[in-house]
Design a protein around this motif. Sequence first.
Motif, short mmCIF file in Angstrom:
data_model
loop_
_atom_site.label_atom_id
_atom_site.label_comp_id
_atom_site.label_asym_id
_atom_site.label_seq_id
_atom_site.Cartn_x
_atom_site.Cartn_y
_atom_site.Cartn_z
N GLU A 128 44.44 -28.59 21.40
CA GLU A 128 43.49 -29.39 22.44
C GLU A 128 43.17 -30.99 21.69
OE1 GLU A 128 39.87 -26.77 22.52
OE2 GLU A 128 41.10 -24.89 23.76
N VAL B 280 46.67 -38.07 23.91
CA VAL B 280 48.05 -38.05 24.87
C VAL B 280 46.95 -39.49 25.99
CG1 VAL B 280 49.97 -37.03 26.77
CG2 VAL B 280 49.47 -36.28 24.58
N ASP B 281 45.73 -38.03 26.71
CA ASP B 281 45.26 -38.45 28.00
C ASP B 281 44.78 -39.71 27.83
OD1 ASP B 281 45.95 -36.75 29.36
OD2 ASP B 281 44.14 -35.33 29.31
N THR B 282 44.23 -40.24 26.89
CA THR B 282 43.69 -41.43 25.67
C THR B 282 44.62 -42.96 25.93
OG1 THR B 282 41.90 -40.08 24.73
CG2 THR B 282 42.24 -42.68 24.28
N TRP B 283 46.06 -41.82 25.53
CA TRP B 283 46.98 -43.16 25.26
C TRP B 283 47.34 -43.83 26.40
CZ3 TRP B 283 49.89 -44.18 21.03
CH2 TRP B 283 51.02 -45.14 21.31
N LYS B 284 47.57 -43.16 27.56
CA LYS B 284 47.64 -43.08 29.25
C LYS B 284 47.24 -43.82 29.32
CE LYS B 284 50.58 -39.24 29.48
NZ LYS B 284 50.46 -37.68 30.46
N GLY B 285 45.86 -44.26 29.10
CA GLY B 285 44.89 -44.99 30.45
C GLY B 285 44.59 -46.69 29.00
N ARG C 54 52.60 -35.12 17.06
CA ARG C 54 52.97 -33.96 17.89
C ARG C 54 54.24 -33.41 17.61
NH1 ARG C 54 53.40 -36.26 23.55
NH2 ARG C 54 52.48 -34.22 24.07
N ARG D 211 46.17 -32.98 22.78
CA ARG D 211 46.74 -33.34 24.20
C ARG D 211 45.35 -33.85 24.43
NH1 ARG D 211 47.79 -27.51 23.96
NH2 ARG D 211 45.29 -27.11 24.42
N ALA D 212 43.56 -34.72 24.17
CA ALA D 212 43.26 -35.59 25.21
C ALA D 212 44.00 -36.36 24.13
CB ALA D 212 41.66 -34.43 23.99
#
Length: 409
Positions: free
Chosen positions: A146, A152-157, A177, A149-150
């Motif tokens: 989990e 990855v979201d941070t990276w995209k931002g 990963r 996955r969080a």
Amino acid sequence: MSSDPWGRVDETGTVYVRTADGEKVVGSWQAGSPEEALAYFERKYEGLVVEIGLLEKRVKTTDLSAKDAMAAIDHIRHQVDEHHAVGDLDALRKRLDQLVATVEARREQRKAQKAKQTDEARKAKEALVVEAEELAQSEQWRAAGERLRALVDTWKGLPRLDRKSDDELWHRFSHARSAFSKRRKAHFASLDAQREEARKVKEKLVAEAEALSGSTDWGVTAARYRELMAEWKAAGRAQREHEDELWNRFRGAQDVFFAARSEVFAERDAEQAENLKLKEELAGEAEKLVPVTDLKAARAAFRAINERWEAIGHVPRDARPKVEGRMHAVERAIQEAEEAEWRRTNPEARARAAGLTGQLQDAVDKLKKQIDAARAAGNDAKADKLARELEGRQALLDQALKGLQEFGG
């Protein structure tokens, strides 16, 4: 000829504007009066003033890019440099120069800000990579998954870096990963294999448990069920969809056996409780034979009571020592009476006792005569000595007589 502080119109209709470098031709005016000519070109000047003012406002209050701002400045400057307006063109150039300085300052500010943001983004992405590489070694599969996955979201931002740096960091991040996913997949594959093995083991345990459920060999079977339970725990968990079903069958088989055993034990306990009651009554009957007054009758009565005792059967284990102890006490009392009777009627022992008593009696009689003779002769010292010896012999004689009485003599 007509003029104002910033321009004039000559007699040929040519319009001039005054600048720091001298007069410059603005244009030619033939359609009307010189005043109208000046007014026309003054309006063009006012138009430039308004245009510069709007551009200054856009630069100050919007996120107009430096490139677009410089293009707009160059466009206005071109109009000013062509001298197609009457007014303080030098002042407009100064305002445009100031605006260029402002745009350049903002450009540097934005460049510095972008560099700072890029640096912060780099540090943030490096931190994400470090954390991802640490998580790649974790065995907290759910929590680590989990968290990745969080990340990855941070990276995209986060803003992109230069391609080389961004690609290098992303490669490390992606590799971490992938490594975690590979380890997790291997773990759960191994776990699935273990659970499948546990299922096979438990299938066998269930089969044996069900086969034993009808056994009436209570002790051996109960012990085997305890062993099966230990083996069940040691086998580990099977797949979730099988574990509950297997456990229900395993427990159900045990329940059948132990329910049957409990029913039998309950009947046995009731029977043993009744046996205890009967044996307590017999123990009470036997205790009435003590003290023994008629050995022969007591012995016969105890034998009859004991035969009835043996025919009764088992009593509860915890009550057994007490009730059996009562019977043993009566048995010992009868045995002691038998031993006393034997001693009393033993002819050899009686003869030995009688002989000893006779010897002691002769010795006592002899000492009495010797004492009388010593007294008569006036030898009191000898008489006293013999008297002390007589006391010892008399005590032995008394004991011998008492023992002889036990034989009825």
